[in-house]
Design an enzyme around this catalytic site. Structure first.
Site, PDB file in Angstrom:
ATOM      1  N   LYS A 107      -6.237  80.546 -23.822  1.00 55.07           N
ATOM      2  CA  LYS A 107      -6.779  81.443 -24.844  1.00 55.07           C
ATOM      3  C   LYS A 107      -6.641  82.991 -25.054  1.00 55.07           C
ATOM      4  CE  LYS A 107      -9.796  77.978 -27.152  1.00 55.07           C
ATOM      5  NZ  LYS A 107     -10.955  77.691 -27.689  1.00 55.07           N
ATOM      6  N   LYS A 133      -0.173  69.663 -25.539  1.00 59.12           N
ATOM      7  CA  LYS A 133      -1.234  68.931 -26.182  1.00 59.12           C
ATOM      8  C   LYS A 133      -1.130  69.132 -27.575  1.00 59.12           C
ATOM      9  CE  LYS A 133      -5.394  71.077 -26.467  1.00 59.12           C
ATOM     10  NZ  LYS A 133      -6.763  71.520 -26.109  1.00 59.12           N
ATOM     11  N   LYS A 181      -5.231  71.491 -32.909  1.00 60.33           N
ATOM     12  CA  LYS A 181      -5.523  72.044 -34.253  1.00 60.33           C
ATOM     13  C   LYS A 181      -4.797  73.463 -34.572  1.00 60.33           C
ATOM     14  CE  LYS A 181     -10.278  72.298 -33.171  1.00 60.33           C
ATOM     15  NZ  LYS A 181     -11.522  71.235 -33.141  1.00 60.33           N
TER      16      LYS A 181
HETATM   17  P1  TYM Z   1     -12.652  70.763 -29.170  1.00 60.06           P
HETATM   18  O1  TYM Z   1     -13.266  70.845 -30.546  1.00 60.06           O
HETATM   19  O2  TYM Z   1     -11.414  71.507 -29.011  1.00 60.06           O
HETATM   20  O3  TYM Z   1     -12.164  69.336 -29.232  1.00 60.06           O
HETATM   21  C1  TYM Z   1     -12.909  68.097 -29.490  1.00 60.06           C
HETATM   22  C2  TYM Z   1     -12.700  67.024 -28.630  1.00 60.06           C
HETATM   23  O4  TYM Z   1     -11.382  66.572 -28.731  1.00 60.06           O
HETATM   24  C3  TYM Z   1     -10.830  66.465 -27.429  1.00 60.06           C
HETATM   25  N1  TYM Z   1      -9.396  66.703 -27.573  1.00 60.06           N
HETATM   26  C4  TYM Z   1      -8.433  65.961 -27.311  1.00 60.06           C
HETATM   27  N2  TYM Z   1      -8.437  64.546 -26.983  1.00 60.06           N
HETATM   28  C5  TYM Z   1      -7.413  64.167 -26.372  1.00 60.06           C
HETATM   29  N3  TYM Z   1      -5.870  64.602 -26.933  1.00 60.06           N
HETATM   30  C6  TYM Z   1      -5.903  65.945 -27.532  1.00 60.06           C
HETATM   31  N4  TYM Z   1      -4.993  66.510 -27.905  1.00 60.06           N
HETATM   32  C7  TYM Z   1      -7.293  66.521 -27.568  1.00 60.06           C
HETATM   33  N5  TYM Z   1      -7.476  67.961 -28.145  1.00 60.06           N
HETATM   34  C8  TYM Z   1      -8.990  67.905 -28.253  1.00 60.06           C
HETATM   35  C9  TYM Z   1     -11.517  67.488 -26.542  1.00 60.06           C
HETATM   36  O5  TYM Z   1     -11.498  67.439 -25.102  1.00 60.06           O
HETATM   37  C10 TYM Z   1     -12.978  67.555 -27.083  1.00 60.06           C
HETATM   38  O6  TYM Z   1     -13.803  66.388 -26.510  1.00 60.06           O
HETATM   39  N6  TYM Z   1     -15.459  72.848 -25.910  1.00 60.06           N
HETATM   40  C11 TYM Z   1     -15.448  71.886 -26.733  1.00 60.06           C
HETATM   41  C12 TYM Z   1     -16.562  71.250 -27.695  1.00 60.06           C
HETATM   42  C13 TYM Z   1     -17.539  71.431 -27.056  1.00 60.06           C
HETATM   43  C14 TYM Z   1     -18.293  70.282 -26.252  1.00 60.06           C
HETATM   44  C15 TYM Z   1     -19.682  71.023 -25.670  1.00 60.06           C
HETATM   45  C16 TYM Z   1     -17.851  69.170 -25.823  1.00 60.06           C
HETATM   46  C17 TYM Z   1     -18.692  72.356 -27.068  1.00 60.06           C
HETATM   47  N7  TYM Z   1     -19.789  72.077 -26.444  1.00 60.06           N
HETATM   48  C18 TYM Z   1     -20.510  69.969 -24.924  1.00 60.06           C
HETATM   49  C19 TYM Z   1     -18.726  68.367 -24.910  1.00 60.06           C
HETATM   50  C20 TYM Z   1     -19.970  68.912 -24.675  1.00 60.06           C
HETATM   51  C21 TYM Z   1     -14.095  71.647 -27.345  1.00 60.06           C
HETATM   52  O7  TYM Z   1     -13.586  72.903 -27.550  1.00 60.06           O
HETATM   53  O8  TYM Z   1     -13.731  70.664 -28.081  1.00 60.06           O
END
Ligand code: TYM
Length: 337
Positions: free
Chosen positions: A117, A200, A203
């Site tokens: 990032k 990966k 979004k």
């Molecule tokens: P975020 O918002 O980027 O993504 C949400 C969830 O989707 C999963 N994910 C994927 N899984 C498979 N293939 C992909 N291409 C893919 N892209 C995203 C992510 O692994 C995630 O589980 N930091 C986290 C949000 C968060 C969180 C937390 C998660 C904040 N606090 C506490 C768990 C526990 C995030 O940025 O997810």
């Protein structure tokens, strides 16, 4: 009298930083639904995390409501789970401060996501971006979560969560549950970009053909799958090393149909990539249509969504406050008694 065993706690969150992709769904949200009967689940819209990269304020507000509606439309039951918005519960920031004092800068600067990032947003490498994992650690530890359903890209953050929980417990005495990650099987934990299967699905990809969002209509979904990068062979076979594009499409197909990889390979034996991509596109589009409709219906009832959030906030705050009080006592904050 038989003792009623309390269910273990589960926590996860998604950032409201734009459209939610089928990667988010397959990697995480699908498991939110699958695990909701077995655990006491809390799911948050991680808006505090989202502002570590620049967000347009009106869009952030809209995306927050939209993500709340999406959780429910995907099958997360607000009667069974605590659904809330992260910024509504101040304990997340409060615990982050305390945990910052047992975290080393080197642990944060070597995080893959921070490095990625920082490179991508070189004009806005802020402290929040670096501290992001500690906030995530706080999210999880506040609720004494035993399980955290996430995709593979969050594995490093989960490891830090375990490290900090153990470090705090060792220094101050047993306080936090040390959580386990819950990852989808095989390559579903990491859905790849349709435009570049070495990356990966994200979004924030500048190429919209790389990802399919939960809001995409049938034509858009079909178009994106039609353009998906494959290879020069014409054999539908799961081989992530030599055929990453086709393998990724097979992973998506099996995730949405529940079929095994072997079944899917057999189904497409002797068929060309055109037929295969069309079948995957149709499967995904047909699965997304009812979710999209239900989400639109929910968004038209803002009063209901607000009520769900309010109830979630109260329930989450109660649990969070209990953990935070314990932490404050352990570190030696004067409490008057
Ligand atoms: P975020 O918002 O980027 O993504 C949400 C969830 O989707 C999963 N994910 C994927 N899984 C498979 N293939 C992909 N291409 C893919 N892209 C995203 C992510 O692994 C995630 O589980 N930091 C986290 C949000 C968060 C969180 C937390 C998660 C904040 N606090 C506490 C768990 C526990 C995030 O940025 O997810």
């Amino acid at each position: 009298m038989e003792e009623v065993q309390a269910k273990k706690k589960l926590f996860s969150a998604v950032q409201p930083s734009g459209a939610v992709t089928i990667g988010n769904y397959i990697g995480a949200i699908r498991n939110f639904v699958a695990l909701q009967d077995e655990y006491d689940c809390l799911y948050a819209v991680a808006d505090l995390h989202a502002i570590t990269v620049r967000q347009e304020p009106a869009a952030l507000r809209r995306n927050t409501l939209s993500l709340m509606a999406l959780f429910i439309a995907c099958g997360v039951d607000p009667e069974k789970c605590v659904l809330f918005v992260q910024s509504h519960v101040p304990a997340h920031c409060e615990l982050t401060w305390v945990l910052n004092t047992i975290t080393y800068p080197g642990e944060l600067s070597r995080m893959t996501q921070f490095k990625d990032k920082s490179a991508k947003h070189a004009d806005n490498v802020n402290m929040g971006l670096m501290d992001y994992p500690v906030l995530m650690v706080s999210d999880i530890l506040l609720y004494q979560a035993a399980l955290v359903p996430i995709g593979a890209d969050q594995k490093q953050h989960l490891e830090l969560t375990r490290d900090l929980a153990i470090r705090f417990n060792n220094r101050y005495g047993a306080t936090f549950t040390v959580p386990e990650g819950y990852f989808p099987k095989g390559s579903s934990a990491r859905i790849m970009s349709l435009a570049d299967p070495a990356r990966k699905m994200s979004k924030s990809d500048e190429n919209p053909n790389g990802f399919v969002t939960m809001d995409d209509d049938k034509d858009t979904v079909l178009r994106k799958f039609k353009r998906a990068v494959t290879d020069s062979e014409a054999e539908v076979r799961y081989d992530p090393v030599n055929k990453p594009g086709v393998s990724n499409l097979l992973t998506i197909y099996t995730a949405f149909t529940g079929k095994s990889t072997e079944e899917a390979e057999r189904e497409f034996a002797g068929k060309g990539y055109g037929d295969f991509k069309l079948a995957v596109g149709e499967t995904v589009a047909d699965a997304l249509a009812p979710v999209r409709e239900e989400k639109a219906r929910l968004l038209a009832d803002k009063g209901y969504l607000n009520a769900v959030m309010k109830r979630g906030e109260e329930a989450a705050a109660r649990i969070a406050r209990r953990t935070l009080s314990k932490v404050y006592r352990k570190v030696g904050f004067y409490t008057g008694d």
